[in-house]
Write a protein that holds these residues in place. Sequence first.
Motif, mmCIF file in Angstrom:
data_model
loop_
_atom_site.group_PDB
_atom_site.id
_atom_site.type_symbol
_atom_site.label_atom_id
_atom_site.label_comp_id
_atom_site.label_asym_id
_atom_site.label_seq_id
_atom_site.Cartn_x
_atom_site.Cartn_y
_atom_site.Cartn_z
ATOM 1 N N GLY A 117 0.738 -1.206 0.022
ATOM 2 C CA GLY A 117 0.106 -0.016 0.095
ATOM 3 C C GLY A 117 0.840 1.269 0.032
ATOM 4 N N GLY A 120 2.527 1.877 -3.452
ATOM 5 C CA GLY A 120 1.474 2.269 -4.046
ATOM 6 C C GLY A 120 1.174 3.800 -4.071
ATOM 7 N N LEU A 121 1.067 4.132 -2.796
ATOM 8 C CA LEU A 121 0.789 5.637 -2.378
ATOM 9 C C LEU A 121 2.263 6.584 -3.006
ATOM 10 C CD1 LEU A 121 -0.929 5.675 1.108
ATOM 11 C CD2 LEU A 121 -2.008 5.719 -1.294
ATOM 12 N N LEU A 124 2.266 7.616 -6.379
ATOM 13 C CA LEU A 124 0.983 8.591 -6.832
ATOM 14 C C LEU A 124 1.688 10.027 -6.896
ATOM 15 C CD1 LEU A 124 -2.147 7.795 -4.857
ATOM 16 C CD2 LEU A 124 -1.557 6.889 -6.907
ATOM 17 N N GLU A 125 1.491 10.681 -8.392
ATOM 18 C CA GLU A 125 2.151 11.998 -8.279
ATOM 19 C C GLU A 125 1.076 12.974 -7.314
ATOM 20 O OE1 GLU A 125 -0.673 11.369 -11.714
ATOM 21 O OE2 GLU A 125 0.929 10.292 -10.560
ATOM 22 N N SER A 126 -0.013 12.583 -7.184
ATOM 23 C CA SER A 126 -0.977 13.608 -6.581
ATOM 24 C C SER A 126 -0.580 13.661 -5.094
ATOM 25 C CB SER A 126 -2.420 13.362 -6.762
ATOM 26 O OG SER A 126 -2.707 12.142 -6.082
ATOM 27 N N GLN A 129 -5.218 15.677 0.267
ATOM 28 C CA GLN A 129 -5.253 15.474 1.702
ATOM 29 C C GLN A 129 -5.605 13.762 1.879
ATOM 30 O OE1 GLN A 129 -5.025 16.717 4.684
ATOM 31 N NE2 GLN A 129 -6.551 15.324 5.809
ATOM 32 N N GLN A 130 -6.509 13.243 1.175
ATOM 33 C CA GLN A 130 -6.796 11.824 1.279
ATOM 34 C C GLN A 130 -5.591 10.765 1.164
ATOM 35 O OE1 GLN A 130 -9.381 9.253 -0.254
ATOM 36 N NE2 GLN A 130 -11.274 10.649 0.716
ATOM 37 N N VAL A 131 -4.825 11.194 0.210
ATOM 38 C CA VAL A 131 -3.398 10.392 0.060
ATOM 39 C C VAL A 131 -2.702 10.619 1.279
ATOM 40 C CG1 VAL A 131 -1.375 10.146 -1.250
ATOM 41 C CG2 VAL A 131 -3.437 10.573 -2.404
ATOM 42 N N PHE A 133 -3.552 11.269 4.236
ATOM 43 C CA PHE A 133 -4.240 10.704 5.221
ATOM 44 C C PHE A 133 -3.952 9.011 5.289
ATOM 45 C CE2 PHE A 133 -7.723 8.720 7.767
ATOM 46 C CZ PHE A 133 -7.814 9.405 8.820
ATOM 47 N N ALA A 134 -4.083 8.622 3.954
ATOM 48 C CA ALA A 134 -3.945 7.074 3.866
ATOM 49 C C ALA A 134 -2.708 6.750 4.375
ATOM 50 C CB ALA A 134 -4.252 6.726 2.499
#
Lengths: 181, 181
Positions: A117, A120-121, A124-126, A129-131, A133-134
Amino acid sequence: MEDSLVTVETGFIDGMGQLADYWGYNKVVGWIYGLLYLQDGSLSLESVAAELQVSKGNISINVREAERLGMVKKVWKKGDRKDYYEAEPNLWQVIRRITRERQKKEFDFAMETIKTGLDGLELLESNTQQVRFARKRLNQMSSFLKSTNAIISGLLSLETLKGAAVQACPVRSRLPGRTSD
Amino acid sequence: MEDSLVTVETGFIDGMGQLADYWGYNKVVGWIYGLLYLQDGSLSLESVAAELQVSKGNISINVREAERLGMVKKVWKKGDRKDYYEAEPNLWQVIRRITRERQKKEFDFAMETIKTGLDGLELLESNTQQVRFARKRLNQMSSFLKSTNAIISGLLSLETLKGAAVQACPVRSRLPGRTSD
DNA sequence: TCTAATGTTTAGTACTTTTAAAACACTCTA
DNA sequence: TAGAGTGTTTTAAAAGTACTAAACATTAGA
């Protein structure tokens, strides 16, 4: 009177079956252990099947599992072609082995899941807030797992189980010596 | 990119499902916890069902179980008739509660089984080698259970989990202060 | 009180696990 | 190498579990 001993044994054996089931193993594994635990000596596969009134195919499979879990040991009798089994009488040994197996499997699996996980995160280029937080949550779980893993490994590395050692830890002078068995 | 976050989340959620299954709970309980654990906020029962693509009847049952286990909490939003849920973020709390429940159930059950057995043996007028042996074994198991129970109760009574406290016990000066979360 | 929104329970189906019986394989002895 | 005694694997059925869809219950607002 002989009949009553059988009744008692049956109750105990059934109890072991329920515990095995509760731990996610086949109840017959528990039955086998219960039967052998009360036996002063060993029993052949056939006798076990007969005593428990279960097919020998079933016993064959489950006695192997019990062996794998360190609950029973095969005993050789020279000049006899049968396989005999006896229970491992040291309960701490039994629990330790079972728990270790589960512990390892679960810890490795959980860490793998988390690592996958986080990787994977990372890709991410983005960086919403969601990312973020995860990522935070995965990291929290990761360090929690490392802590518990260390604790449990510590416990399981003890060769002998001393009564209530953990609870006594802050008051070492009061450590009660030993436990029978 | 949003798509990739979902992929990561899905992997994690599925992992939680497998762990739940491994512990003898329904995998959906794990899914629910996994989904909410990654959520910065709460979700309604319907959203949970939609996200996990599982019937709401199923979620209704399993979210109740998750609540019972202390994994999720119901959150009230005034002026909204929906039930919202959020994950308990403190993992030690979660594990502690689950383990405590199992511990209590199993210990009580095992002790009851043994006590019943010993009482039964007591009533036998015969005192054969067999009977004495059974009595010995039941007593051994009884004291083993008491010891482990004390140890586990001790561990579970800790309010906070300090990293590797047990392992560090013999070398207290090296205790690593705290764990995040 | 009617309707819409929501959660819960139920009933039947699909899936999974467990089991006994029988076929099979191995090994020892005659 | 035939046959008896053992343990193992396979297979088909039974038992148990989990899931969905739909019926049901409850609540709130119009």
